[in-house]
Design a protein around this motif. Structure first.
Motif, PDB file in Angstrom:
ATOM      1  N   SER A  26      14.397 -64.232  10.656  1.00 45.61           N
ATOM      2  CA  SER A  26      14.321 -64.072   9.254  1.00 45.61           C
ATOM      3  C   SER A  26      15.697 -63.221   8.862  1.00 45.61           C
ATOM      4  N   LYS A  27      16.441 -62.640   9.583  1.00 44.15           N
ATOM      5  CA  LYS A  27      17.586 -61.869   9.214  1.00 44.15           C
ATOM      6  C   LYS A  27      18.747 -62.826   8.873  1.00 44.15           C
ATOM      7  N   PHE A  28      18.800 -64.048   9.243  1.00 35.35           N
ATOM      8  CA  PHE A  28      19.679 -65.040   8.934  1.00 35.35           C
ATOM      9  C   PHE A  28      19.424 -66.026   7.862  1.00 35.35           C
ATOM     10  N   ILE A  76      32.582 -62.185  11.906  1.00 37.63           N
ATOM     11  CA  ILE A  76      31.412 -62.645  11.972  1.00 37.63           C
ATOM     12  C   ILE A  76      30.560 -61.834  12.911  1.00 37.63           C
ATOM     13  N   LYS A  77      29.938 -60.728  12.594  1.00 36.52           N
ATOM     14  CA  LYS A  77      29.221 -59.893  13.481  1.00 36.52           C
ATOM     15  C   LYS A  77      27.636 -60.322  13.844  1.00 36.52           C
ATOM     16  N   ASP A  78      27.026 -60.493  12.979  1.00 37.54           N
ATOM     17  CA  ASP A  78      25.590 -60.881  13.097  1.00 37.54           C
ATOM     18  C   ASP A  78      25.290 -62.386  13.160  1.00 37.54           C
ATOM     19  N   LYS A  79      25.094 -62.940  14.149  1.00 39.64           N
ATOM     20  CA  LYS A  79      25.022 -64.188  14.502  1.00 39.64           C
ATOM     21  C   LYS A  79      24.063 -64.626  15.941  1.00 39.64           C
ATOM     22  N   HIS A 105      24.962 -65.900   6.043  1.00 34.78           N
ATOM     23  CA  HIS A 105      25.486 -66.902   4.841  1.00 34.78           C
ATOM     24  C   HIS A 105      26.100 -68.085   5.449  1.00 34.78           C
ATOM     25  N   ARG A 106      25.983 -69.252   4.563  1.00 36.41           N
ATOM     26  CA  ARG A 106      26.262 -70.663   4.970  1.00 36.41           C
ATOM     27  C   ARG A 106      27.780 -70.673   5.182  1.00 36.41           C
ATOM     28  N   ASP A 107      28.615 -70.140   4.546  1.00 36.42           N
ATOM     29  CA  ASP A 107      29.967 -70.311   4.760  1.00 36.42           C
ATOM     30  C   ASP A 107      30.447 -69.652   6.029  1.00 36.42           C
ATOM     31  N   GLN A 108      29.709 -68.672   6.538  1.00 42.04           N
ATOM     32  CA  GLN A 108      30.063 -68.236   8.026  1.00 42.04           C
ATOM     33  C   GLN A 108      29.376 -69.101   9.038  1.00 42.04           C
ATOM     34  N   ALA A 109      28.192 -69.888   8.743  1.00 41.12           N
ATOM     35  CA  ALA A 109      27.692 -70.798   9.726  1.00 41.12           C
ATOM     36  C   ALA A 109      28.504 -71.928   9.893  1.00 41.12           C
ATOM     37  N   TYR A 110      29.034 -72.368   8.790  1.00 41.35           N
ATOM     38  CA  TYR A 110      30.041 -73.562   8.882  1.00 41.35           C
ATOM     39  C   TYR A 110      31.343 -73.307   9.662  1.00 41.35           C
TER      40      TYR A 110
END
Length: 150
Positions: A26-28, A76-79, A105-110
Motif C-alpha cells: 500500500s506504500k506504492f 528512486i529510493k522507495d521501490k 508514482h507512475r512516472d517513476q515506475a515507467y
C-alpha cells in the motif's frame, strides 16, 4: 526490495502471480509489469522457439548492480523490483523475462522498468539461440534498442 532469479525451463516457468505478490504494497501507487516473450518472426525468418543460456551468478550480480544504481542514477529510493529470466528452451509466446516494479508514482515506475530492461540487455551475460522452421538455429548478437541515456 529486490527479488532476482534464473528459472530453469525444464523445472519451472515464470509466474506473474509471484511477481504480483512480491511487489504488492500500500506504500506504492504505481506498478508496471514488463514481460518479454518469444515472437514468431525475426529477420524474415519463421522462429519456432528460443534457447537461452546464461552465466547465472554473473546475471544475478548484474541484476543487483542495476537495482542498486537506480537510487543514484534515477533518484528512486522507495521501490520494489522483481526480475526473473529463463534459462533453457522457450516456446513461441512463452515468457523469457519478467520485470515487475512498484514505486510511489507512475512516472517513476515507467522510468525504472525501462531502465532495468535496457541495462539487462546491455550488461547481463544472457545469450539466445533462435530455432527456425527449417530446423536451423542461430545464436544472436546482443541488441539493445538504442544507446540513449534514460
Amino acid at each position: 526490495m529486490l527479488h532476482t532469479k534464473i528459472i530453469d525451463t525444464e523445472k519451472a516457468k515464470i509466474q506473474i502471480s509471484n511477481a504480483e505478490k512480491f511487489i504488492a504494497s500500500s506504500k506504492f501507487g504505481a506498478s508496471i509489469f514488463f514481460t518479454g516473450t518469444v515472437r514468431d518472426f525475426n529477420e524474415n525468418k519463421k522462429v519456432t522457439g528460443m534457447t537461452y543460456d546464461s552465466h547465472d551468478a554473473m546475471v544475478i550480480k548484474s541484476f543487483k548492480e542495476i537495482y542498486e544504481e537506480t537510487e543514484q542514477k534515477l533518484n528512486i529510493k522507495d521501490k520494489a523490483v522483481y526480475i526473473e529470466h529463463v534459462k533453457g528452451y522457450v516456446k513461441l509466446g512463452e515468457m523469457s523475462i519478467i520485470i515487475a516494479v512498484a514505486c510511489k508514482h507512475r512516472d517513476q515506475a515507467y522510468v525504472l522498468s525501462r531502465y532495468i530492461i535496457e541495462e539487462i540487455k546491455k550488461r547481463s551475460p544472457i545469450w539466445k539461440k533462435e530455432h527456425y522452421e527449417n530446423e536451423d538455429s542461430k545464436w544472436l548478437k546482443g541488441n539493445p534498442i538504442n544507446n540513449e541515456k534514460i
